[in-house]
Motif scaffolding. Structure first.
Motif, mmCIF file in Angstrom:
data_model
loop_
_atom_site.group_PDB
_atom_site.id
_atom_site.type_symbol
_atom_site.label_atom_id
_atom_site.label_comp_id
_atom_site.label_asym_id
_atom_site.label_seq_id
_atom_site.Cartn_x
_atom_site.Cartn_y
_atom_site.Cartn_z
ATOM 1 N N TYR A 161 0.858 -1.190 0.000
ATOM 2 C CA TYR A 161 0.000 0.000 0.000
ATOM 3 C C TYR A 161 0.895 1.241 0.000
ATOM 4 O O TYR A 161 1.529 1.566 1.011
ATOM 5 C CB TYR A 161 -0.859 0.052 1.256
ATOM 6 N N LEU A 162 0.940 1.971 -1.096
ATOM 7 C CA LEU A 162 1.761 3.171 -1.198
ATOM 8 C C LEU A 162 0.933 4.416 -0.900
ATOM 9 O O LEU A 162 -0.209 4.538 -1.355
ATOM 10 C CB LEU A 162 2.372 3.276 -2.601
ATOM 11 N N ARG A 163 1.523 5.322 -0.143
ATOM 12 C CA ARG A 163 0.841 6.576 0.200
ATOM 13 C C ARG A 163 1.044 7.582 -0.921
ATOM 14 O O ARG A 163 2.153 7.754 -1.434
ATOM 15 C CB ARG A 163 1.379 7.137 1.516
ATOM 16 N N ILE A 164 -0.042 8.267 -1.299
ATOM 17 C CA ILE A 164 -0.017 9.286 -2.351
ATOM 18 C C ILE A 164 -0.845 10.483 -1.899
ATOM 19 O O ILE A 164 -1.684 10.364 -1.002
ATOM 20 C CB ILE A 164 -0.572 8.738 -3.682
ATOM 21 N N PRO A 165 -0.655 11.648 -2.510
ATOM 22 C CA PRO A 165 -1.444 12.822 -2.116
ATOM 23 C C PRO A 165 -2.899 12.776 -2.598
ATOM 24 O O PRO A 165 -3.805 13.160 -1.872
ATOM 25 C CB PRO A 165 -0.696 13.994 -2.770
ATOM 26 N N ASP A 166 -3.123 12.300 -3.838
ATOM 27 C CA ASP A 166 -4.471 12.346 -4.404
ATOM 28 C C ASP A 166 -4.564 11.342 -5.544
ATOM 29 O O ASP A 166 -3.867 11.477 -6.556
ATOM 30 C CB ASP A 166 -4.784 13.755 -4.915
ATOM 31 N N ILE A 167 -5.422 10.341 -5.413
ATOM 32 C CA ILE A 167 -5.513 9.274 -6.398
ATOM 33 C C ILE A 167 -5.920 9.802 -7.775
ATOM 34 O O ILE A 167 -5.479 9.277 -8.806
ATOM 35 C CB ILE A 167 -6.496 8.173 -5.929
ATOM 36 N N GLU A 168 -6.730 10.856 -7.824
ATOM 37 C CA GLU A 168 -7.206 11.341 -9.118
ATOM 38 C C GLU A 168 -6.132 12.105 -9.883
ATOM 39 O O GLU A 168 -6.278 12.335 -11.089
ATOM 40 C CB GLU A 168 -8.464 12.184 -8.933
ATOM 41 N N ASP A 169 -5.054 12.489 -9.200
ATOM 42 C CA ASP A 169 -3.911 13.116 -9.870
ATOM 43 C C ASP A 169 -2.772 12.133 -10.093
ATOM 44 O O ASP A 169 -1.684 12.519 -10.539
ATOM 45 C CB ASP A 169 -3.371 14.283 -9.024
ATOM 46 N N THR A 170 -3.002 10.873 -9.791
ATOM 47 C CA THR A 170 -1.938 9.875 -9.791
ATOM 48 C C THR A 170 -2.043 8.978 -11.012
ATOM 49 O O THR A 170 -3.136 8.601 -11.435
ATOM 50 C CB THR A 170 -2.028 9.019 -8.505
ATOM 51 N N MET A 171 -0.886 8.625 -11.579
ATOM 52 C CA MET A 171 -0.817 7.718 -12.717
ATOM 53 C C MET A 171 0.243 6.656 -12.448
ATOM 54 O O MET A 171 1.209 6.909 -11.741
ATOM 55 C CB MET A 171 -0.482 8.481 -14.000
ATOM 56 N N ILE A 172 0.047 5.494 -13.053
ATOM 57 C CA ILE A 172 1.021 4.410 -12.985
ATOM 58 C C ILE A 172 1.588 4.223 -14.391
ATOM 59 O O ILE A 172 0.832 4.044 -15.354
ATOM 60 C CB ILE A 172 0.390 3.091 -12.505
ATOM 61 N N SER A 173 2.910 4.258 -14.500
ATOM 62 C CA SER A 173 3.530 4.176 -15.821
ATOM 63 C C SER A 173 4.345 2.902 -15.989
ATOM 64 O O SER A 173 4.658 2.204 -15.021
ATOM 65 C CB SER A 173 4.438 5.391 -16.057
ATOM 66 N N ASN A 174 4.674 2.623 -17.255
ATOM 67 C CA ASN A 174 5.593 1.561 -17.666
ATOM 68 C C ASN A 174 4.946 0.188 -17.722
ATOM 69 O O ASN A 174 5.648 -0.825 -17.634
ATOM 70 C CB ASN A 174 6.840 1.523 -16.781
#
Length: 297
Positions: A161-174
């Motif tokens: 489980y990784l902590r992020i500021p905001d899921i809607e601004d988050t992307m997963i690449s590669n």
């Protein structure tokens, strides 16, 4: 001291920065906190059970010997979802290296949760190694089949489980171009999207992802997390969104889905079949710099 042990947990502190730490519960050998220079990198539910009564919601739970709930294998189908490793109290084996501070935990049939081993009576030896770098966290697993006559069949996964500021601004690449199984749609296809974005519940398994692909969590063009894998060909990406998180009693706050994403390296599309007397090894490295950790050492 870089290693502190209590009755219920072990805490590592990096010798070069006292604000860089990792905290591991003996129950489940679950990493529940990892700070880099005082900044928490993992998400932990405020309603997580920290008393050994249930698996921890958040951090890095360990999934073995089955991912999800198996419906086909006669032995593994008796186990609850995600198996017995996260439901068992592991033995702290001690420190193996001082800088970076490195420790090990062990689990076998004799000390695992007896309610689980009644359901699945296979022989196994697990050794979890946790290494706290100045700017990375490495978790490595060694699985041994101590039987002299019977193969050991299992899944393994780091449920990170990784902590992020905001899921809607988050992307997963590669992960573009990889075969993906969407567990919600019950469909498999080649993902042609350059990045994964989140606007609803997501539960997907990317299959046979080459180790050269460093999976990266990105926000507004800046890397938040990178995940490097060794011998873990599958990558699960999960976010429960509103309805799913609302239905999980130990998921708090209910808005917490906005501040987490699970990137879960594993061996889950197929089973590892380990012959008697053989060992299997795998690991992940979490960091913020995708360039520095191109190879697991």
């Amino acid at each position: 001291m870089s290693v502190q042990e209590t009755e219920t947990e072990v805490i590592l502190t990096h010798p070069d920065n006292k604000a860089t730490t990792v905290k591991i519960l003996k129950y489940g050998a679950t990493v529940y906190s990892w700070t880099l220079a005082g900044q928490e990198q993992l998400w932990l539910s405020t309603a997580a059970h920290m008393d050994g009564s249930k698996p921890v919601r958040g951090g890095i739970p360990l999934v073995f010997p089955v991912f999800g709930k198996n419906e086909t294998d006669e032995l593994l189908s008796k186990l609850p979802q995600h198996g017995l490793a996260r439901n068992s109290t592991w033995e702290f084996l001690g420190q193996t290296k001082s800088n970076p501070p490195t420790i090990q935990f062990g689990l076998n049939k004799n000390i695992a949760n007896p309610e689980m081993t009644k359901l699945w009576s296979e022989e196994f030896n697990l050794i979890l190694t946790i290494e706290l770098g100045a700017d990375f966290l490495k978790t490595a697993i060694e699985i041994e089949n101590p039987s002299t006559s019977k193969d050991l069949k299992f899944n393994w996964l780091f449920h990170t489980y990784l902590r992020i500021p905001d899921i809607e601004d988050t992307m997963i690449s590669n992960l573009v171009g990889m075969k993906v199984h969407d567990k919600l749609l019950q469909e498999a296809f080649i993902d042609k999207h350059p990045v994964i974005q989140f606007h609803q519940e997501t539960d997907v398994v990317y299959e046979k992802v080459t180790e050269e692909r460093v999976v990266q969590v990105v926000r507004q063009g800046h890397p938040l997390h990178t995940v490097k894998r060794d011998n873990l060909p599958d990558v699960v990406v999960w976010n429960p969104w509103t309805e799913k998180s609302g239905n999980m009693a130990d998921f708090e706050p209910k808005s917490g889905f906005k501040e987490m994403v699970c990137i879960e390296p594993g061996y889950v599309t197929d089973f590892v079949t380990l012959q008697p007397g053989k060992k299997w090894n795998a690991s992940q490295i979490l960091s913020k710099d995708k360039l520095k950790y191109q190879a697991i050492q």
